[in-house]
Design a protein around this motif. Structure first.
Motif, mmCIF file in Angstrom:
data_model
loop_
_atom_site.group_PDB
_atom_site.id
_atom_site.type_symbol
_atom_site.label_atom_id
_atom_site.label_comp_id
_atom_site.label_asym_id
_atom_site.label_seq_id
_atom_site.Cartn_x
_atom_site.Cartn_y
_atom_site.Cartn_z
ATOM 1 N N GLU A 235 30.680 49.511 5.954
ATOM 2 C CA GLU A 235 30.450 50.636 6.867
ATOM 3 C C GLU A 235 29.628 51.652 6.087
ATOM 4 O O GLU A 235 30.160 52.385 5.253
ATOM 5 C CB GLU A 235 31.780 51.293 7.295
ATOM 6 N N LEU A 236 28.335 51.698 6.319
ATOM 7 C CA LEU A 236 27.469 52.544 5.497
ATOM 8 C C LEU A 236 27.744 54.030 5.678
ATOM 9 O O LEU A 236 27.722 54.801 4.730
ATOM 10 C CB LEU A 236 26.003 52.290 5.857
ATOM 11 N N ASP A 237 28.027 54.403 6.910
ATOM 12 C CA ASP A 237 28.191 55.819 7.204
ATOM 13 C C ASP A 237 29.560 56.313 6.724
ATOM 14 O O ASP A 237 30.582 55.707 7.055
ATOM 15 C CB ASP A 237 28.078 56.027 8.724
ATOM 16 N N PRO A 238 29.592 57.370 5.911
ATOM 17 C CA PRO A 238 30.883 57.848 5.375
ATOM 18 C C PRO A 238 31.919 58.154 6.449
ATOM 19 O O PRO A 238 33.102 57.865 6.256
ATOM 20 C CB PRO A 238 30.498 59.110 4.607
ATOM 21 N N ASP A 239 31.475 58.701 7.569
ATOM 22 C CA ASP A 239 32.439 58.996 8.632
ATOM 23 C C ASP A 239 33.028 57.711 9.218
ATOM 24 O O ASP A 239 34.222 57.626 9.485
ATOM 25 C CB ASP A 239 31.773 59.809 9.759
ATOM 26 N N ASP A 240 32.164 56.714 9.383
ATOM 27 C CA ASP A 240 32.650 55.426 9.898
ATOM 28 C C ASP A 240 33.634 54.787 8.920
ATOM 29 O O ASP A 240 34.673 54.253 9.316
ATOM 30 C CB ASP A 240 31.471 54.457 10.127
ATOM 31 N N LEU A 241 33.263 54.834 7.643
ATOM 32 C CA LEU A 241 34.141 54.197 6.654
ATOM 33 C C LEU A 241 35.454 54.954 6.520
ATOM 34 O O LEU A 241 36.508 54.357 6.315
ATOM 35 C CB LEU A 241 33.436 54.090 5.292
ATOM 36 N N GLU A 242 35.382 56.268 6.676
ATOM 37 C CA GLU A 242 36.636 57.031 6.629
ATOM 38 C C GLU A 242 37.530 56.668 7.812
ATOM 39 O O GLU A 242 38.736 56.474 7.658
ATOM 40 C CB GLU A 242 36.357 58.544 6.622
ATOM 41 N N ARG A 243 36.914 56.535 8.969
ATOM 42 C CA ARG A 243 37.697 56.130 10.157
ATOM 43 C C ARG A 243 38.338 54.757 9.949
ATOM 44 O O ARG A 243 39.497 54.536 10.282
ATOM 45 C CB ARG A 243 36.797 56.094 11.408
ATOM 46 N N HIS A 244 37.552 53.848 9.363
ATOM 47 C CA HIS A 244 38.077 52.503 9.088
ATOM 48 C C HIS A 244 39.268 52.595 8.123
ATOM 49 O O HIS A 244 40.309 51.971 8.332
ATOM 50 C CB HIS A 244 36.963 51.639 8.497
ATOM 51 N N ASN A 245 39.106 53.415 7.107
ATOM 52 C CA ASN A 245 40.194 53.591 6.143
ATOM 53 C C ASN A 245 41.430 54.212 6.788
ATOM 54 O O ASN A 245 42.558 53.811 6.507
ATOM 55 C CB ASN A 245 39.731 54.461 4.971
ATOM 56 N N GLN A 246 41.192 55.186 7.659
ATOM 57 C CA GLN A 246 42.336 55.828 8.335
ATOM 58 C C GLN A 246 43.072 54.820 9.214
ATOM 59 O O GLN A 246 44.301 54.810 9.264
ATOM 60 C CB GLN A 246 41.852 57.025 9.163
ATOM 61 N N LYS A 247 42.304 53.968 9.846
ATOM 62 C CA LYS A 247 42.918 52.932 10.690
ATOM 63 C C LYS A 247 43.783 52.006 9.815
ATOM 64 O O LYS A 247 44.907 51.660 10.196
ATOM 65 C CB LYS A 247 41.800 52.138 11.378
#
Lengths: 350, 476
Positions: free
Chosen positions: A210-222
């Motif tokens: 997930e290149l975008d930090p916001d996307d990767l953060e969301r993935h991590n939160q999930k």
């Protein structure tokens, strides 16, 4: 029910096949090799695949492929091999791939030896590879549980789309005991997210990038939300003679078998001792532990590692009661007498 | 003519997975070989009608985002591991078309083990290996295929043979293996070479679709950004320089004679699984074991001797027979190098109670089959315990005076029966007779189920009887 006398390393494979596992990818290593032997023997004739991979790294990536393809799949190794697999386990966790990894722990660090240790606790229970992930860790203490918890591992892996470890030591892998095998599961759960080379799955993507930090953060939160549910719902522990216990011995795997005998001996001598055995190491059995801490004078954690389990116990107990450590390393197994003497010494101190 | 302008249906119309505002173009630089190769592959998938069957593996490198574009099943994988992942997928779904797409660092450096072994197993996959002689994604470092003298971020003065060795020729290496069916190096340079590449891509995919053949296509391509060249100049470089160092052409082709590979698995019904897993239930004859139901057995047995004396199987036979008498049992070996050569020992517990630790530290019974074992374990035996030793091999008596001792010439008795290896069963017969642990009848009856080597069952039955007779004579 079929009852058979066999090694832990063989029971885990037979259980896996009954649980619908049809793919094994692994690399030989003592004291886990009998798992590969059994898989090589039974997978092909049960309609599955066995490949002796060129490396531990290749093995876990073949697992990644089979899990992406929707198979119930497993691999097995021991300390050094698990170290090598860690990158792949991180990818499996990141891509949320269900798979089962059996770790028959041997002595470390480095080449160490092939005697039983519990020194993979940190590298398995804490994740081990890179990134913010967790794996579910089951810790059998008998050959029967190598079958039972091995089967449970596949269910949990599919339920949470997450790698699940069966973590135990060379003794449980190598010892033979009678096992009652259940009937095979009806069928494995449908997975709509996998790639099968079909029309319905041709839009599916297995990835951890997930290149975008916001996307990767969301993935991590999930992922973290998933781990929180696991912590809430999947804690498992065995309590042995804890009802009125003032002294609680804590240990998993082979150690718990020894602790059970120690508790019996202490009880015969009038000491109110009990045992708490974590069956899940992640999620850590915090509920049982905090409950027992209310009435116990002290905890004694016994492990075949350098105080890896005791760290987690102390985090939970937060200094409310003393938490002591008795440990052996290098492949030595603590004896009943050693542990008994340690309890006596601590009773005099407290 | 309309078809020429139409985008392949194996590509997404709109690249929704691509972040940012631009959803219509690719992330590849102008002049990059990936875009062209993607197109050739996608068109072939269209024309063969296998888009839905295809699973495309995106590696680490510039093509990490191939899944933005291909409307197929997509799996993104770790650096260098695409052929291993492809193996897991293809074995699960033999009907699928699995494409392992890799760059030069991914395939020829960090992933060289995986590609060699996937090729050597002849996995039914198609490998596209894009060789542009440089690491693109990480910013222009040396690749294993970087040319001698070529300047990169990590060979700032040019690659030298002395420091970095020679560029590696993967196609030639793969072609030395027996399993690969078709290996060719092609390029994306001018129109002519690209049209040839198109044919090669099709041939490779067709060989997977029709024969499950392993094929390996190395594609020389340009990386204008890292070469710091214009797109047209970089294509010229591929044609004139790169292809000069990496000779184009077919390196191996056995496609004509290659028989289609059947990857299907056997089908086993759930109802057949217990049999397949050899899970027959141990028979317990409740009438025959009745006399042992009330016996408060709690034996902790240490069996020790040389490797090859059947020490471990002595233990497993005792344990398995114990299980057939409804005792709780456990068996724990000393394992690993100890078993090879040297001495071997195992711990056996047979009990009416649930067994805690399976390790026997202080045995109630020591079975010593050689002198080192007697020396090592004699003093561990509990007071009042039993030492059984083979006095045809051990030249001293136990020194303990607080234990029972049985000296039995087990090896000699076995020799008399015609096979030294039955000494362990002589001891089994002696022990169960002396301790009245189990029904000899049940033991003899079940021996065939327990022993792996069925041709030795009769001999071992005789040995058990002989051991028991020896004890009966002692008791007289």
């Amino acid at each position: 029910m079929a009852k058979q006398f066999l090694k832990g390393n063989e029971a885990v494979v037979k259980g896996a096949i009954l649980a619908g596992c049809r793919a094994y990818y692994g690399y030989p290593i003592t004291p886990a090799s009998e798992i590969a032997h059994a898989a090589a023997m039974y997978m092909p004739i049960c309609g599955g695949t066995f490949i002796q991979a060129e490396s531990e790294v290749a093995a876990i990536n073949m697992v990644y492929g089979a899990a992406s393809a929707g198979e119930r799949v497993m691999t097995a190794s021991s300390g050094p091999g698990i170290s090598l697999k860690q990158e792949g386990v991180s990818y499996c966790a990141g891509s949320e791939l269900p798979c089962v990894i059996v770790d028959i722990v041997r002595g470390g660090p480095g080449l160490g030896n092939i005697a039983p240790e519990q020194s993979d606790y940190n590298q398995v229970v804490k994740g081990g590879g890179h990134g913010n992930y967790k794996v579910i860790v089951l810790a059998p203490n008998s050959v029967q549980e190598m079958c039972d918890l091995g089967m449970l591992a596949f269910d949990l892996a599919d339920k949470y789309r997450n790698p699940v470890y069966v973590l135990t030591d060379g003794f449980i892998g190598q010892m033979m005991e009678p096992v009652e095998f259940p009937e095979p599961i009806e069928k494995i759960p449908e997975k709509s997210w996998v790639v099968k080379g079909t029309d319905e799955t041709s839009n599916n993507l297995i990835t951890s990038i997930e290149l975008d930090p916001d996307d990767l953060e969301r993935h991590n939160q999930k992922l973290q939300q998933k781990y929180a549910i696991v912590k809430e719902q999947e804690q498992r522990a065995e309590e042995y003679r804890t009802d009125d216990a003032e002294i609680i011995l804590i240990g998993y795997g082979i150690v718990s078998r020894i602790l059970q005998t120690v508790v019996d001996k202490l009880r015969e001598e009038g000491v109110k001792a009990g045992m708490l055995r974590p069956i899940t190491l992640f999620p850590f059995p915090t509920k049982s532990m905090t409950k027992l801490a209310k009435s116990a004078k002290f905890f004694l954690t016994v492990e075949m590692s350098n105080g890896q389990l005791v760290d987690d116990v102390r985090l939970i107990i937060e200094g409310k009661i003393p938490v002591y450590l008795y440990n052996r390393m290098g492949g030595n197994v603590p004896s009943i007498k050693e542990i008994h003497d340690e309890v006596m010494k601590l009773m005099r101190l407290s | 003519m309309n078809n020429i302008l139409k985008k392949s249906s194996s590509f997404y119309d709109v690249y929704e997975r691509r972040p940012g505002a631009d959803k219509l173009t690719t992330t590849y630089c102008p002049g990059c070989g990936h875009g062209v190769l993607h197109k050739l592959i996608a068109e072939a998938l269209d024309d063969f009608g296998v888009r839905d069957k295809t699973i495309f593996i995106s590696p680490v490198g510039c093509s990490v985002f191939a899944f933005y574009y291909f409307h197929t099943g997509n799996v993104q994988v770790a650096h260098g591991r695409a052929p291993a992942v492809a193996t897991g997928i293809k074995r699960a779904h033999p009907h699928s078309v699995v494409i392992s797409y890799q760059g030069d660092g991914d395939l020829a450096a960090i992933g060289i083990a995986e590609i060699m072994h996937a090729a050597n197993r002849g996995e039914g996959i198609t490998v596209f290996f894009v060789n542009n002689a440089i690491y693109g994604m990480t910013g222009g470092q040396m690749a294993p295929t970087t040319l001698i003298g070529q300047k990169t971020m990590t060979t700032p003065r040019g690659r030298t043979v002395k420091n970095e060795g020679f560029p590696i020729c993967m196609s030639e290496i793969i072609a030395t293996l027996k399993a690969p069916v078709f290996v060719e190096r092609v390029m994306i340079g001018d129109t002519k070479s690209t049209m040839h590449t198109r044919q090669t891509v099709r041939k490779a995919l067709k060989l997977q679709i029709e024969k499950n053949a392993f094929t390996f296509i190395e594609v020389l391509a340009a990386c204008p950004s890292n070469m710091k060249m214009t797109p047209s100049r970089s294509k010229q470089w591929v044609k004139e320089v790169l292809a000069d160092n990496f000779p184009l052409g077919v390196k191996k082709d056995i496609s004509e004679e290659f028989e289609p590979k059947d990857l299907s698995r056997v089908v086993v019904k759930n109802s057949e699984l217990h049999d397949a897993l050899n899970l027959e239930t141990a028979k317990v004859d409740s009438e025959k074991i009745a006399p042992y139901r009330e016996k408060m057995i709690n034996e902790e047995i240490k069996v020790a001797g040389f490797g090859g004396q059947g020490v471990l199987s002595l233990g497993t036979v005792l344990s398995e027979m114990g299980m057939r008498h409804n005792y709780e049992v456990s068996w724990l070996p000393s394992y690993g190098p100890e078993m090879r050569g040297g001495t071997a020992n195992c711990s056996v517990k047979i009990s009416k109670k649930k067994i805690g630790s399976p390790l026997v530290a202080n045995p109630t019974v020591l079975i010593a089959m050689n002198r080192p074992s007697l020396d090592k374990f004699e003093h561990d035996v509990i007071s009042g315990g039993l030492i059984v030793y083979d006095d045809s091999l051990i030249d001293r008596k136990p020194v303990r005076d607080d234990v029972e001792v049985i000296a039995i010439p087990a090896t000699k008795l076995a020799d008399d029966l015609g096979n030294t290896k039955a000494a362990n069963m002589v001891i089994v017969g002696a022990l169960i007779e002396y301790k009245d642990l189990m029904s000899q009848e049940v033991v003899l009856e079940s021996l065939g189920d327990v022993l792996k080597r069925k041709n030795l069952v009769e001999l071992n039955q005789k040995a058990i009887i002989r051991g028991a007779e020896f004890i009966k004579n002692l008791k007289k």
